[in-house]
Design an enzyme around this catalytic site. Structure first.
Site, PDB file in Angstrom:
ATOM      1  N   GLY A  10       0.935  -1.090  -0.017  1.00 27.49           N
ATOM      2  CA  GLY A  10      -0.125  -0.129  -0.132  1.00 27.49           C
ATOM      3  C   GLY A  10       0.790   1.298  -0.079  1.00 27.49           C
ATOM      4  O   GLY A  10       2.123   1.217   0.461  1.00 27.49           O
ATOM      5  N   GLN A  55       2.806   9.838   1.709  1.00 27.73           N
ATOM      6  CA  GLN A  55       4.115   9.363   1.503  1.00 27.73           C
ATOM      7  C   GLN A  55       4.862   9.674   0.733  1.00 27.73           C
ATOM      8  O   GLN A  55       6.191   9.474   0.634  1.00 27.73           O
ATOM      9  CB  GLN A  55       3.712   7.750   1.685  1.00 27.73           C
ATOM     10  N   CYS A 112       6.492  -0.303   7.407  1.00 28.63           N
ATOM     11  CA  CYS A 112       5.821   1.150   6.936  1.00 28.63           C
ATOM     12  C   CYS A 112       6.897   1.397   6.096  1.00 28.63           C
ATOM     13  O   CYS A 112       8.121   1.637   6.433  1.00 28.63           O
ATOM     14  CB  CYS A 112       5.330   2.122   7.665  1.00 28.63           C
ATOM     15  N   LEU A 113       6.733   1.869   4.709  1.00 26.61           N
ATOM     16  CA  LEU A 113       7.581   2.315   3.788  1.00 26.61           C
ATOM     17  C   LEU A 113       8.200   3.978   4.063  1.00 26.61           C
ATOM     18  O   LEU A 113       9.329   4.337   3.808  1.00 26.61           O
ATOM     19  CB  LEU A 113       6.882   2.396   2.362  1.00 26.61           C
ATOM     20  N   HIS A 166      -3.910   0.767   7.779  1.00 24.93           N
ATOM     21  CA  HIS A 166      -2.587   1.328   7.797  1.00 24.93           C
ATOM     22  C   HIS A 166      -2.555   2.610   6.877  1.00 24.93           C
ATOM     23  O   HIS A 166      -2.238   3.475   7.146  1.00 24.93           O
ATOM     24  CB  HIS A 166      -1.648   0.374   7.488  1.00 24.93           C
ATOM     25  N   GLU A 167      -3.068   2.394   5.672  1.00 22.00           N
ATOM     26  CA  GLU A 167      -3.324   3.343   4.631  1.00 22.00           C
ATOM     27  C   GLU A 167      -4.100   4.596   4.872  1.00 22.00           C
ATOM     28  O   GLU A 167      -3.727   5.791   4.843  1.00 22.00           O
ATOM     29  CB  GLU A 167      -3.526   2.799   3.365  1.00 22.00           C
ATOM     30  N   HIS A 182      -2.575   6.759   7.157  1.00 23.01           N
ATOM     31  CA  HIS A 182      -1.763   7.937   6.703  1.00 23.01           C
ATOM     32  C   HIS A 182      -2.439   9.105   6.148  1.00 23.01           C
ATOM     33  O   HIS A 182      -1.980  10.432   6.108  1.00 23.01           O
ATOM     34  CB  HIS A 182      -0.936   7.534   5.418  1.00 23.01           C
TER      35      HIS A 182
END
Length: 188
Positions: A46, A51, A99-100, A141-142, A145
């Site tokens: 995702g 991000q 997480c990226l 999670h997304e 953000h």
């Protein structure tokens, strides 16, 4: 299409609520295409627009369903409903996530087991996703953000202290830090 730099925890765009998308324009279509390319190159399951430095309510995702069929999509201006989270400590083996925007690390975090997400896709068509388990974790999670929350903002105090040490050691936790998949050497 382009692979975009991924902002790292501490960049202001990651800690502010994203704005709704007013209109799906060519710029939005390009952004979504770039987000897919960036997510795939990272690799991730995702990626939210903040991000990649864009404060808009958009995220992309990819996962397999229970039959092993791939699902891939984007959600613009999502709304999220979730079942109550089961009380208790998360299991480190089955409830850890990464997480990226905090690359190379994973911490346990209890999430709701079932969610429904609605919004629109890049064509403006309505989207409704009802998922559970790991796929529900991706959606939460997304969505976080888009509200300016990174999963490490939700972890236990002990893990938070560890995350802070990692952040300090790597020079994160400040504006302007990013990494680019395929260019920078980070263990996402």
């Amino acid at each position: 299409m382009a692979i975009l730099p991924i902002r790292i925890w501490g960049d202001p765009v990651l800690h502010a609520p994203a704005e709704p998308v007013a209109e799906i324009t060519d710029e939005i279509r390009t952004l979504v295409a770039d987000m897919y390319e960036t997510m795939d190159a990272a690799p991730g399951v995702g990626l939210a627009a903040p991000q990649v430095g864009v404060g808009l309510r958009i995220y992309t995702y990819t996962y397999e369903d229970d039959e092993g069929r791939p699902w891939r999509g984007e959600i613009i201006n999502p709304e999220l409903w979730m079942t109550p989270t089961v009380p208790g400590d998360p299991d480190e083996d089955s409830e850890s996530e990464g997480c990226l925007s905090f690359p190379g690390e994973a911490f346990p975090l209890r999430r709701s087991d079932r969610v429904v997400v609605t919004g629109t896709d890049i064509e403006g068509a309505p989207v409704r996703i009802e998922v559970d388990g790991w796929r529900a974790r991706i959606m939460q999670h997304e969505f976080d953000h888009l509200d300016g929350v990174i999963y490490i903002d939700r972890i236990s105090d002990g893990d938070w202290k560890t995350a802070q040490k990692i952040s300090k050691k790597r020079g994160w936790g400040r504006p302007g830090v990013s990494w680019t998949p395929g260019v920078d050497d980070v263990d996402a």
